[in-house]
Write a protein that holds these residues in place. Structure first.
Motif, PDB file in Angstrom:
ATOM      1  N   UNK A 362      50.813  22.071 118.620  1.00 45.94           N
ATOM      2  CA  UNK A 362      50.329  23.282 119.250  1.00 45.94           C
ATOM      3  C   UNK A 362      48.959  23.728 118.798  1.00 45.94           C
ATOM      4  N   UNK A 363      48.188  22.868 118.192  1.00 41.92           N
ATOM      5  CA  UNK A 363      46.805  23.202 117.832  1.00 41.92           C
ATOM      6  C   UNK A 363      45.943  21.964 117.967  1.00 41.92           C
ATOM      7  N   UNK A 364      44.649  22.193 118.229  1.00 38.36           N
ATOM      8  CA  UNK A 364      43.742  21.085 118.450  1.00 38.36           C
ATOM      9  C   UNK A 364      43.193  20.514 117.161  1.00 38.36           C
ATOM     10  N   UNK A 365      42.458  19.430 117.295  1.00 40.27           N
ATOM     11  CA  UNK A 365      41.911  18.745 116.122  1.00 40.27           C
ATOM     12  C   UNK A 365      40.946  19.640 115.354  1.00 40.27           C
ATOM     13  N   UNK A 366      40.109  20.391 116.081  1.00 37.57           N
ATOM     14  CA  UNK A 366      39.168  21.260 115.397  1.00 37.57           C
ATOM     15  C   UNK A 366      39.871  22.338 114.586  1.00 37.57           C
ATOM     16  N   UNK A 367      40.875  22.977 115.175  1.00 31.94           N
ATOM     17  CA  UNK A 367      41.618  24.021 114.461  1.00 31.94           C
ATOM     18  C   UNK A 367      42.357  23.445 113.270  1.00 31.94           C
ATOM     19  N   UNK A 368      42.958  22.259 113.461  1.00 27.82           N
ATOM     20  CA  UNK A 368      43.675  21.636 112.350  1.00 27.82           C
ATOM     21  C   UNK A 368      42.720  21.296 111.214  1.00 27.82           C
ATOM     22  N   UNK A 369      41.532  20.788 111.549  1.00 27.70           N
ATOM     23  CA  UNK A 369      40.562  20.437 110.516  1.00 27.70           C
ATOM     24  C   UNK A 369      40.124  21.669 109.742  1.00 27.70           C
ATOM     25  N   UNK A 370      39.956  22.792 110.427  1.00 25.91           N
ATOM     26  CA  UNK A 370      39.594  24.036 109.741  1.00 25.91           C
ATOM     27  C   UNK A 370      40.693  24.473 108.775  1.00 25.91           C
ATOM     28  N   UNK A 371      41.958  24.376 109.216  1.00 27.09           N
ATOM     29  CA  UNK A 371      43.072  24.735 108.331  1.00 27.09           C
ATOM     30  C   UNK A 371      43.106  23.816 107.110  1.00 27.09           C
ATOM     31  N   UNK A 372      42.880  22.536 107.357  1.00 30.95           N
ATOM     32  CA  UNK A 372      42.881  21.555 106.256  1.00 30.95           C
ATOM     33  C   UNK A 372      41.735  21.825 105.290  1.00 30.95           C
ATOM     34  N   UNK A 373      40.555  22.105 105.802  1.00 30.25           N
ATOM     35  CA  UNK A 373      39.413  22.390 104.949  1.00 30.25           C
ATOM     36  C   UNK A 373      39.669  23.608 104.072  1.00 30.25           C
ATOM     37  N   UNK A 374      40.365  24.611 104.622  1.00 32.28           N
ATOM     38  CA  UNK A 374      40.716  25.779 103.823  1.00 32.28           C
ATOM     39  C   UNK A 374      41.666  25.397 102.684  1.00 32.28           C
ATOM     40  N   UNK A 375      42.596  24.471 102.960  1.00 37.88           N
ATOM     41  CA  UNK A 375      43.495  23.989 101.907  1.00 37.88           C
ATOM     42  C   UNK A 375      42.705  23.242 100.825  1.00 37.88           C
ATOM     43  N   UNK A 376      41.728  22.460 101.253  1.00 32.07           N
ATOM     44  CA  UNK A 376      40.893  21.743 100.284  1.00 32.07           C
ATOM     45  C   UNK A 376      40.168  22.731  99.366  1.00 32.07           C
ATOM     46  N   UNK A 377      39.591  23.783  99.943  1.00 26.78           N
ATOM     47  CA  UNK A 377      38.825  24.753  99.153  1.00 26.78           C
ATOM     48  C   UNK A 377      39.735  25.470  98.139  1.00 26.78           C
ATOM     49  N   UNK A 378      40.993  25.637  98.474  1.00 22.68           N
ATOM     50  CA  UNK A 378      41.907  26.301  97.547  1.00 22.68           C
ATOM     51  C   UNK A 378      42.126  25.524  96.255  1.00 22.68           C
ATOM     52  N   UNK A 379      41.816  24.225  96.283  1.00 24.44           N
ATOM     53  CA  UNK A 379      41.988  23.418  95.074  1.00 24.44           C
ATOM     54  C   UNK A 379      41.058  23.857  93.961  1.00 24.44           C
ATOM     55  N   UNK A 380      40.009  24.584  94.301  1.00 26.07           N
ATOM     56  CA  UNK A 380      39.072  25.043  93.273  1.00 26.07           C
ATOM     57  C   UNK A 380      39.618  26.216  92.472  1.00 26.07           C
ATOM     58  N   UNK A 381      40.651  26.873  93.008  1.00 25.30           N
ATOM     59  CA  UNK A 381      41.158  28.079  92.365  1.00 25.30           C
ATOM     60  C   UNK A 381      41.942  27.823  91.101  1.00 25.30           C
TER      61      UNK A 381
END
Length: 381
Positions: A362-381
């Motif tokens: 139910x979501x496109x590749x662009x939206x999924x990539x944005x969600x994934x990138x946000x998960x990646x950034x959380x690794x810095x916390x």
């Protein structure tokens, strides 16, 4: 690590799937007297039977076929080309095929093999030394004398198979065939590759030479030096990862992106481990902390053996599949993987990925990539 170089010329490796050879010629060893033909055929039949002889030998059915006499030479020396076919009972639906060249000498007591060598492709384990076998409830490990104990690997594989079946179902064979050489150099010979390019790779799944497309003739080849350097937990993750590649072969196609095929394998290996994302993706976490944040999912080329950043590519892929499983459920991750394989090559890979993501999640590749990138950034916390 899947030899997607094997099943699809699966891009992480370089082993091409072969079709079954043609039937044997009508007159093998033509040009030899009948009694010599019978003697040579008997010699090679006995040589093939010896592969499965001995109390620790694996349960194999072997034969030399398509015997062709080479150019005429000395009367008591023959060169013969042949195919050595080896089928591991209970594991191979079709025999594995190895092209061979044999030099035979005739003495007073009859013909004997002076030399035998492969003429192309990966070496069979039998070329590298005396083979011993260890059986488990869900696996068979073929090892070499002088190498690591195959029984220890069998115990790990026996835990991997039920874990994979619990997630991926029972449509696959539910068993593993693993080959455990004694050295990294031998591991390279089994892959028909430069072992230097595979240093640090603990295991790879390859399609057996000569097996028809999508048959359960996959081998898990273990790099003894890299594998022995892992913790018990690491060995379990690696073996479960490879078992996923075997279990999902029927659903994996040339257009399946490697971030997905490698990601689901890692995700299954780490499933229910209790490890945090930063523990599972330490290299990626260090990159993010240093300000190096990826903006796109890994490309297939990022998984090439020896590539810089290959560890991060695997970790990024795990995180993408973990995102799907947490947000939509493990069953939807499995369904999405199978839908990608069933979708066909399509006009464009990104467009197809976008369509399948929308249909399944139910979501496109662009939206999924944005969600994934946000998960990646959380690794810095």
């Amino acid at each position: 690590m899947l030899s997607r170089r094997g099943a699809l010329l699966l891009a992480a490796g370089g082993l091409a799937q072969l079709s079954l050879p043609r039937a044997a010629p009508a007159a093998p060893l033509a040009g030899l007297p009948a009694d010599h033909r019978a003697e040579v055929s008997g010699l090679l039949a006995e040589r093939a039977r010896a592969l499965g002889a001995g109390p620790a030998a694996p349960p194999v059915e072997a034969a030399y076929r398509n015997l062709v006499l080479g150019p005429a030479g000395e009367p008591d020396r023959l060169t013969v080309t042949a195919e050595l076919t080896v089928r591991v009972a209970g594991y191979d639906e079709y025999p594995v095929v190895h092209p061979r060249r044999l030099v035979l000498l005739r003495a007073r007591d009859g013909w004997r093999v002076e030399r035998e060598e492969g003429t192309g492709g990966p070496a069979p384990l039998w070329d590298l030394g005396s083979v011993r076998a260890a059986s488990g409830a869900h696996c068979l490990v073929l090892g070499l004398a002088g190498g690591p104990d195959p029984a220890q690997l069998a115990a790990v594989a026996d835990r991997a198979v039920p874990a994979v079946t619990a997630l991926w179902g029972t449509a696959w064979a539910g068993r593993l065939l693993l080959e455990l050489p004694a050295t990294e150099e031998q591991f390279g010979r089994l892959l028909d590759a430069d072992p230097a390019g595979w240093t640090g790779m603990a295991a790879v799944t390859t399609a057996a030479p000569g097996a028809p497309w999508h048959t359960p003739a996959d081998r898990v080849l273990v790099n003894p030096e890299a594998y022995q350097g892992l913790s018990d937990f690491g060995r379990q993750v690696v073996t479960t990862h490879e078992a996923v590649h075997v279990a999902t072969r029927a659903d994996t196609r040339a257009w399946t992106p490697l971030w997905l095929s490698e990601g689901v394998a890692d995700w299954t290996g780490y499933r229910d481990s209790g490890r945090s994302p930063r523990q599972i993706a330490p290299e990626l976490a260090r990159d993010v902390a240093a300000g190096k944040v990826p903006s796109a999912l890994p490309a297939d080329r990022d998984f090439t053996a020896g590539a810089a950043g290959i560890a991060q590519a695997y970790e990024q892929s795990w995180l993408a599949c973990d995102l799907i499983a947490r947000r939509f459920g493990a069953d939807r991750l499995v369904a999405y993987y199978r839908a990608v394989g069933a979708a066909g090559a399509g006009a464009g890979r990104e467009q197809q990925s976008d369509r399948v993501l929308r249909d399944e999640l139910g979501l496109g590749l662009g939206e999924f990539t944005e969600l994934w990138a946000a998960e990646v950034r959380r690794l810095a916390g």
